[in-house]
Design a protein around this motif. Structure first.
Motif, PDB file in Angstrom:
ATOM      1  N   GLU A 204      23.401 -15.826 -62.449  1.00  0.00           N
ATOM      2  CA  GLU A 204      23.902 -15.687 -61.077  1.00  0.00           C
ATOM      3  C   GLU A 204      25.401 -15.383 -61.016  1.00  0.00           C
ATOM      4  O   GLU A 204      26.177 -16.143 -60.454  1.00  0.00           O
ATOM      5  CB  GLU A 204      23.586 -16.959 -60.264  1.00  0.00           C
ATOM      6  N   PRO A 205      25.796 -14.255 -61.590  1.00  0.00           N
ATOM      7  CA  PRO A 205      27.232 -13.930 -61.626  1.00  0.00           C
ATOM      8  C   PRO A 205      27.847 -13.728 -60.243  1.00  0.00           C
ATOM      9  O   PRO A 205      29.053 -13.894 -60.083  1.00  0.00           O
ATOM     10  CB  PRO A 205      27.296 -12.639 -62.450  1.00  0.00           C
ATOM     11  N   ALA A 206      27.038 -13.371 -59.260  1.00  0.00           N
ATOM     12  CA  ALA A 206      27.608 -13.080 -57.941  1.00  0.00           C
ATOM     13  C   ALA A 206      27.552 -14.279 -57.001  1.00  0.00           C
ATOM     14  O   ALA A 206      27.963 -14.174 -55.849  1.00  0.00           O
ATOM     15  CB  ALA A 206      26.880 -11.895 -57.303  1.00  0.00           C
ATOM     16  N   ALA A 207      27.054 -15.419 -57.509  1.00  0.00           N
ATOM     17  CA  ALA A 207      26.937 -16.591 -56.633  1.00  0.00           C
ATOM     18  C   ALA A 207      28.283 -16.943 -56.020  1.00  0.00           C
ATOM     19  O   ALA A 207      29.294 -17.024 -56.719  1.00  0.00           O
ATOM     20  CB  ALA A 207      26.384 -17.767 -57.430  1.00  0.00           C
ATOM     21  N   GLU A 216      33.134  -5.476 -57.068  1.00  0.00           N
ATOM     22  CA  GLU A 216      33.957  -5.449 -58.275  1.00  0.00           C
ATOM     23  C   GLU A 216      33.150  -5.918 -59.486  1.00  0.00           C
ATOM     24  O   GLU A 216      33.241  -5.347 -60.579  1.00  0.00           O
ATOM     25  CB  GLU A 216      35.189  -6.355 -58.067  1.00  0.00           C
ATOM     26  N   LEU A 217      32.323  -6.947 -59.233  1.00  0.00           N
ATOM     27  CA  LEU A 217      31.485  -7.472 -60.316  1.00  0.00           C
ATOM     28  C   LEU A 217      30.524  -6.408 -60.835  1.00  0.00           C
ATOM     29  O   LEU A 217      30.356  -6.238 -62.041  1.00  0.00           O
ATOM     30  CB  LEU A 217      30.711  -8.696 -59.813  1.00  0.00           C
ATOM     31  N   MET A 218      29.913  -5.662 -59.896  1.00  0.00           N
ATOM     32  CA  MET A 218      28.975  -4.616 -60.306  1.00  0.00           C
ATOM     33  C   MET A 218      29.680  -3.598 -61.180  1.00  0.00           C
ATOM     34  O   MET A 218      29.154  -3.173 -62.202  1.00  0.00           O
ATOM     35  CB  MET A 218      28.389  -3.930 -59.071  1.00  0.00           C
ATOM     36  N   MET A 239      20.022  -9.117 -53.927  1.00  0.00           N
ATOM     37  CA  MET A 239      19.131  -7.986 -54.193  1.00  0.00           C
ATOM     38  C   MET A 239      19.862  -6.659 -54.230  1.00  0.00           C
ATOM     39  O   MET A 239      19.485  -5.747 -54.953  1.00  0.00           O
ATOM     40  CB  MET A 239      18.007  -7.927 -53.150  1.00  0.00           C
ATOM     41  N   LYS A 240      20.935  -6.565 -53.433  1.00  0.00           N
ATOM     42  CA  LYS A 240      21.681  -5.317 -53.408  1.00  0.00           C
ATOM     43  C   LYS A 240      22.269  -5.058 -54.791  1.00  0.00           C
ATOM     44  O   LYS A 240      22.175  -3.949 -55.331  1.00  0.00           O
ATOM     45  CB  LYS A 240      22.804  -5.430 -52.366  1.00  0.00           C
ATOM     46  N   LEU A 241      22.829  -6.104 -55.367  1.00  0.00           N
ATOM     47  CA  LEU A 241      23.402  -5.981 -56.707  1.00  0.00           C
ATOM     48  C   LEU A 241      22.319  -5.624 -57.714  1.00  0.00           C
ATOM     49  O   LEU A 241      22.454  -4.686 -58.496  1.00  0.00           O
ATOM     50  CB  LEU A 241      24.093  -7.301 -57.087  1.00  0.00           C
ATOM     51  N   VAL A 242      21.227  -6.366 -57.681  1.00  0.00           N
ATOM     52  CA  VAL A 242      20.162  -6.155 -58.661  1.00  0.00           C
ATOM     53  C   VAL A 242      19.623  -4.728 -58.570  1.00  0.00           C
ATOM     54  O   VAL A 242      19.496  -4.019 -59.566  1.00  0.00           O
ATOM     55  CB  VAL A 242      19.024  -7.176 -58.443  1.00  0.00           C
TER      56      VAL A 242
END
Lengths: 283, 292
Positions: A204-207, A216-218, A239-242
């Protein structure tokens, strides 16, 4: 949630029923997991979990809360020892290895709730990560002082490069615990990368991140893959990130794999929609 | 006034011994999260090793000390490997009881080999006393203070600037995360026991030189006092153990000189209770925050 993503990865079959990104074809997958399972007493937390991750693939592991995603990460790092099944990292079995040996074999990870060494400086956190690539032992530290100083300088330089990659070299001397949340998340990734892994597991890096931090994480996850040439496997609820960065996605529900495929395949899979994305569609 | 300074010196001397032992307690606690109550008995074994090598075998003191340090380090690592490592996942109470068991085991082994009679500790440090004004400082006191100071500086540098030192700090903060970063916690714990036991051996030299006689139960009292010092300074904290040890020694000697010899231990422990009432984590102890 919009369904228009420019991101359209293509997966090609790897030997039989598994898939890897086209560019990784012909290379040994970094991770081959077969029929992995673990029971806690009478409870089966994960059952028959199989996955193939290509050498430079960004893989996603998703599923509702309590599906067993973090348990899978704990199994991959031998924090829990599997009851059944096998794990091959770059073709080598991790059976019977201890957690630090699994790290030496090429798996690094971050945690759902940040677990930095908060009393150590930012630089020292990364240097702890570099630990296993530094060859000096206790006696070297005591006996040849000069060589040791040189190695330490080299480690400092390398550690700074990792920090620089995440634009945080200027924070090197601060205690890790004093950093703002987003920076702590980046430092955790830097520390894991410093162990020179072949695959990095991000839990869960974006938590807790806002949309701009997530963007930025993406970008950072893609840069990790491209610069270090390694695979990334992530657990994420965003979900957007995934859907935007993962090439292969594996959906877990009640400890079992219910679907595997590209983002498009996953989105249109009725089982997934029922178990998981159904909620997102209502929104 | 002369008594005041004389007491200060003897307090520093005793405090240095406590501090050296307390370091072993606090390092092991910080890293393995256990109280090694057999630590005091390593002092006793260390002292006997000097009696054997110097008095019986007639080896030169320097060699005897090096052998003793190596032997005690090995002993510490072996104790950890045989007694504590199998209990890594057991409850802390089980480990605590085991440590007490190891303590009695070592005392009884010593009794079996050396008998219950006390043996004279050889005089290995021969240095003239120096006089500053009306205050006399024994040669052994001077050596104790200097060696302890050097050890404390070296240990601080070691912990803060070497790879293993960093690994030790990482393991003490989060064992699992350290494992996942490629650090072998088992190896780190072994190194910690080796260092702690080596320091106990050095403490035994000064203890033997100050009290001149050794018997199988010699280790218990300084062990308990040093443990108190570690708690006093904040268990798990290395500067805390140093400070706690020195302060405990000074308090004890002043109580003996100015209040009562028989009451000195009561006063020492009374001060401990007071400190813990006001600051439960000890003087330099870190606040323990539970993660929810």
């Amino acid at each position: 949630m919009s369904n228009n993503y420019e991101h359209k990865p293509k997966l090609v079959p790897y030997p039989s029923n598994a898939f890897v990104p086209e560019r990784d074809l012909g290379k040994r997958p970094v991770l081959e997991v077969n029929h992995l399972g673990i029971d806690f007493g009478g409870l089966t937390a994960v059952d028959d979990f199989s996955i193939i991750v290509g050498r430079t693939e960004i893989a996603g592991l998703i599923g509702p809360n309590g599906a067993g995603k973090t348990t899978v990460f704990n199994l991959l790092t031998n924090v829990y020892h599997p009851t059944r099944g096998s794990i091959l990292v770059d073709g080598m079995s991790t059976a019977g290895k201890s957690t630090h040996q699994v790290n030496h074999m090429g798996i690094a990870r971050t945690f759902q709730n940040i677990r930095l060494f908060s009393n150590l400086s930012v630089l020292d956190n990364v240097k702890v990560g570099l630990h296993n690539s530094m060859k000096e032992n206790f006696f070297a530290a005591v006996t040849h002082g000069f060589g040791y100083g040189k190695a330490e300088k080299k480690a400092d330089k390398e550690a700074l490069e990792f920090l620089d990659f995440f634009h945080m070299a200027d924070m090197a001397d601060a205690p890790a615990g004093s950093l703002p949340y987003g920076a702590q998340r980046r430092l955790e990734i830097a520390r894991a990368l410093a162990t020179s892994p072949k695959i990095i597991l991000l839990d869960e890096p974006a938590a807790g991140m806002n949309p701009s931090e997530t963007a930025e994480l993406m970008e950072n996850i893609r840069r990790i893959r491209d610069n270090f040439g390694i695979a990334v496997m992530l657990i994420e609820h965003d979900m957007k990130l995934v859907m935007n960065i993962c090439e292969g996605i594996c959906v877990l529900d009640h400890g079992k794999v219910i679907a595997k495929g590209t983002p498009d395949e996953i989105k249109s899979n009725p089982k997934v929609v029922e178990a998981y994305l159904g909620k997102a569609k209502e929104a | 006034m002369s008594l005041f300074f004389q007491t200060l010196i003897s307090g520093l001397n005793l405090g240095s011994i406590y501090a050296l032992i307390a370091l072993g307690y606090t390092m092991v606690y910080g890293i393995a999260k256990m109280l090694n109550f057999a630590h005091g008995d390593v002092i006793m074994i260390g002292a006997y090793s000097v009696i054997v090598t110097v008095s019986s075998l007639g080896l030169p003191p320097v060699i005897a000390i090096l052998i003793g340090i190596a032997f005690c380090a090995l002993l510490g690592v072996s104790i950890e490997f045989l007694a504590y490592k199998p209990l890594r996942k057991a409850s802390s109470l089980a480990v605590l009881i085991t440590a007490i068991g190891v303590s009695y085991f070592l005392q009884n082994i010593a009794q079996l080999i050396f008998g219950t009679q006390q043996l004279a500790f050889p005089k290995i440090i021969n240095l003239d006393a120096i006089k500053i004004g009306s205050v006399q400082i024994d040669g052994i006191t001077l050596v104790t203070l200097c060696v302890t100071a050097v050890i404390m500086v070296l240990l601080t540098l070691f912990i803060n600037f070497t790879k293993i030192g960093k690994a030790m700090r990482a393991v003490s903060e989060d064992k699992e995360a350290a494992e996942l970063m490629g650090i072998s916690t088992n190896r780190t714990i072994s190194v910690t026991f080796a260092i702690g036991s080596a320091l106990a051996m050095i403490a035994s030299l000064f203890y033997g030189a100050t009290y001149t006689y050794i018997k199988p139960t010699t280790g218990s009292m300084p062990g308990i006092k040093a443990f108190t010092a570690a708690v006093f300074g904040g268990i798990g904290s290395i500067p805390g153990a140093m400070l706690g040890g020195i302060m405990l020694g000074i308090i004890e000697q002043y109580s003996k000189a100015y209040i009562s010899t028989t009451m000195s231990d009561a006063i020492v422990f009374g001060v401990l209770i007071l400190v813990l009432l006001v600051k439960p984590t000890g003087l330099l102890g870190k606040k323990i925050s539970e993660k929810v």
